[in-house]
Design a protein around this motif. Sequence first.
Motif, PDB file in Angstrom:
ATOM      1  N   GLN A  55      54.550  18.704  65.775  1.00  0.00           N
ATOM      2  CA  GLN A  55      55.469  19.467  66.614  1.00  0.00           C
ATOM      3  C   GLN A  55      56.902  19.057  66.264  1.00  0.00           C
ATOM      4  O   GLN A  55      57.193  17.873  66.155  1.00  0.00           O
ATOM      5  CB  GLN A  55      55.242  19.146  68.088  1.00  0.00           C
ATOM      6  CG  GLN A  55      53.923  19.568  68.643  1.00  0.00           C
ATOM      7  CD  GLN A  55      53.777  19.085  70.080  1.00  0.00           C
ATOM      8  OE1 GLN A  55      54.735  19.082  70.839  1.00  0.00           O
ATOM      9  NE2 GLN A  55      52.584  18.671  70.434  1.00  0.00           N
ATOM     10  N   PRO A  56      57.802  20.028  66.119  1.00  0.00           N
ATOM     11  CA  PRO A  56      59.193  19.637  65.872  1.00  0.00           C
ATOM     12  C   PRO A  56      59.767  18.943  67.109  1.00  0.00           C
ATOM     13  O   PRO A  56      59.459  19.312  68.237  1.00  0.00           O
ATOM     14  CB  PRO A  56      59.898  20.964  65.611  1.00  0.00           C
ATOM     15  CG  PRO A  56      59.009  22.013  66.161  1.00  0.00           C
ATOM     16  CD  PRO A  56      57.619  21.466  66.155  1.00  0.00           C
ATOM     17  N   ALA A  57      60.576  17.918  66.895  1.00  0.00           N
ATOM     18  CA  ALA A  57      61.264  17.208  67.969  1.00  0.00           C
ATOM     19  C   ALA A  57      62.700  17.710  68.007  1.00  0.00           C
ATOM     20  O   ALA A  57      63.413  17.647  67.012  1.00  0.00           O
ATOM     21  CB  ALA A  57      61.226  15.706  67.727  1.00  0.00           C
ATOM     22  N   LEU A  58      63.101  18.245  69.144  1.00  0.00           N
ATOM     23  CA  LEU A  58      64.427  18.831  69.296  1.00  0.00           C
ATOM     24  C   LEU A  58      65.279  18.015  70.249  1.00  0.00           C
ATOM     25  O   LEU A  58      64.824  17.644  71.333  1.00  0.00           O
ATOM     26  CB  LEU A  58      64.307  20.255  69.848  1.00  0.00           C
ATOM     27  CG  LEU A  58      63.419  21.226  69.075  1.00  0.00           C
ATOM     28  CD1 LEU A  58      63.304  22.543  69.826  1.00  0.00           C
ATOM     29  CD2 LEU A  58      63.980  21.449  67.681  1.00  0.00           C
ATOM     30  N   ALA A  59      66.504  17.754  69.852  1.00  0.00           N
ATOM     31  CA  ALA A  59      67.456  17.116  70.745  1.00  0.00           C
ATOM     32  C   ALA A  59      67.868  18.114  71.813  1.00  0.00           C
ATOM     33  O   ALA A  59      67.895  19.326  71.571  1.00  0.00           O
ATOM     34  CB  ALA A  59      68.673  16.654  69.956  1.00  0.00           C
ATOM     35  N   SER A  60      68.178  17.617  72.983  1.00  0.00           N
ATOM     36  CA  SER A  60      68.658  18.492  74.042  1.00  0.00           C
ATOM     37  C   SER A  60      69.883  19.250  73.550  1.00  0.00           C
ATOM     38  O   SER A  60      70.778  18.677  72.928  1.00  0.00           O
ATOM     39  CB  SER A  60      69.012  17.678  75.283  1.00  0.00           C
ATOM     40  OG  SER A  60      69.495  18.525  76.296  1.00  0.00           O
ATOM     41  N   GLY A  61      69.914  20.548  73.785  1.00  0.00           N
ATOM     42  CA  GLY A  61      71.001  21.408  73.344  1.00  0.00           C
ATOM     43  C   GLY A  61      70.676  22.184  72.083  1.00  0.00           C
ATOM     44  O   GLY A  61      71.432  23.070  71.690  1.00  0.00           O
ATOM     45  N   ALA A  62      69.556  21.865  71.438  1.00  0.00           N
ATOM     46  CA  ALA A  62      69.174  22.539  70.198  1.00  0.00           C
ATOM     47  C   ALA A  62      68.763  23.989  70.455  1.00  0.00           C
ATOM     48  O   ALA A  62      68.492  24.382  71.588  1.00  0.00           O
ATOM     49  CB  ALA A  62      68.014  21.792  69.532  1.00  0.00           C
ATOM     50  N   SER A  63      68.712  24.745  69.383  1.00  0.00           N
ATOM     51  CA  SER A  63      68.265  26.135  69.431  1.00  0.00           C
ATOM     52  C   SER A  63      67.011  26.295  68.600  1.00  0.00           C
ATOM     53  O   SER A  63      66.870  25.666  67.554  1.00  0.00           O
ATOM     54  CB  SER A  63      69.333  27.069  68.874  1.00  0.00           C
ATOM     55  OG  SER A  63      70.492  27.027  69.657  1.00  0.00           O
ATOM     56  N   ILE A  64      66.116  27.145  69.074  1.00  0.00           N
ATOM     57  CA  ILE A  64      64.929  27.519  68.310  1.00  0.00           C
ATOM     58  C   ILE A  64      65.166  28.932  67.808  1.00  0.00           C
ATOM     59  O   ILE A  64      65.531  29.813  68.583  1.00  0.00           O
ATOM     60  CB  ILE A  64      63.658  27.478  69.184  1.00  0.00           C
ATOM     61  CG1 ILE A  64      63.375  26.049  69.615  1.00  0.00           C
ATOM     62  CG2 ILE A  64      62.476  28.066  68.439  1.00  0.00           C
ATOM     63  CD1 ILE A  64      62.180  25.929  70.515  1.00  0.00           C
ATOM     64  N   GLU A  65      64.978  29.141  66.529  1.00  0.00           N
ATOM     65  CA  GLU A  65      65.228  30.462  65.942  1.00  0.00           C
ATOM     66  C   GLU A  65      64.053  31.410  66.121  1.00  0.00           C
ATOM     67  O   GLU A  65      64.217  32.584  66.336  1.00  0.00           O
ATOM     68  CB  GLU A  65      65.579  30.317  64.467  1.00  0.00           C
ATOM     69  CG  GLU A  65      66.852  29.520  64.233  1.00  0.00           C
ATOM     70  CD  GLU A  65      68.047  30.070  64.987  1.00  0.00           C
ATOM     71  OE1 GLU A  65      68.235  31.304  65.025  1.00  0.00           O
ATOM     72  OE2 GLU A  65      68.799  29.259  65.563  1.00  0.00           O
TER      73      GLU A  65
END
Length: 179
Positions: A55-65
Amino acid sequence: MDNQSRARTRSKRRLALASALAFCVCTGAARAEDGCGKFAWPVMQEREAMSAQGQPALASGASIESGSGQAFKLLLRPSADAEFVMQPERKSRIENWRGGIVRLPAPPQAGVYQVTLSDEAWVDVVQNGGYARSIGSTGRSDCPGLRKSIRFDVASNPIVLQISGASVDVMSIVAGPAR
């Protein structure tokens, strides 16, 4: 093959069949006891996605395309650093909670959108400067790896998903149109 050999072969087959049947019954009973089948709507695909590797780990504030319906991990921040778009609609029940946001693309069409979480937290779906209306939720504390699922009535506009009131540092999330 003599009669004794046939009898032994039949006996071995019966024993193998009985063992397999006992295994299936025990496994099914264990699954039924964990609560995962007792949500108000099916969440097994979401549970499988959350337990999958990579699973990709995203920092808070990131966007998913793209990738609607795919699991991702959101790295949560202390509440003072969460940088919400709007104040969470509900005040947290715990002190020292964590939160974060992720920006999601517009759903292909207006309708019911589902957000499923691995852990307890409050969820706000923000669109067009306001909160999307929650139309249902289901949760279980006895389902390993999956805590709750919420459905929202959304427009076909970009979404900011806000997570607040969490006690964990990282949360697995699946978000996308409800099936």
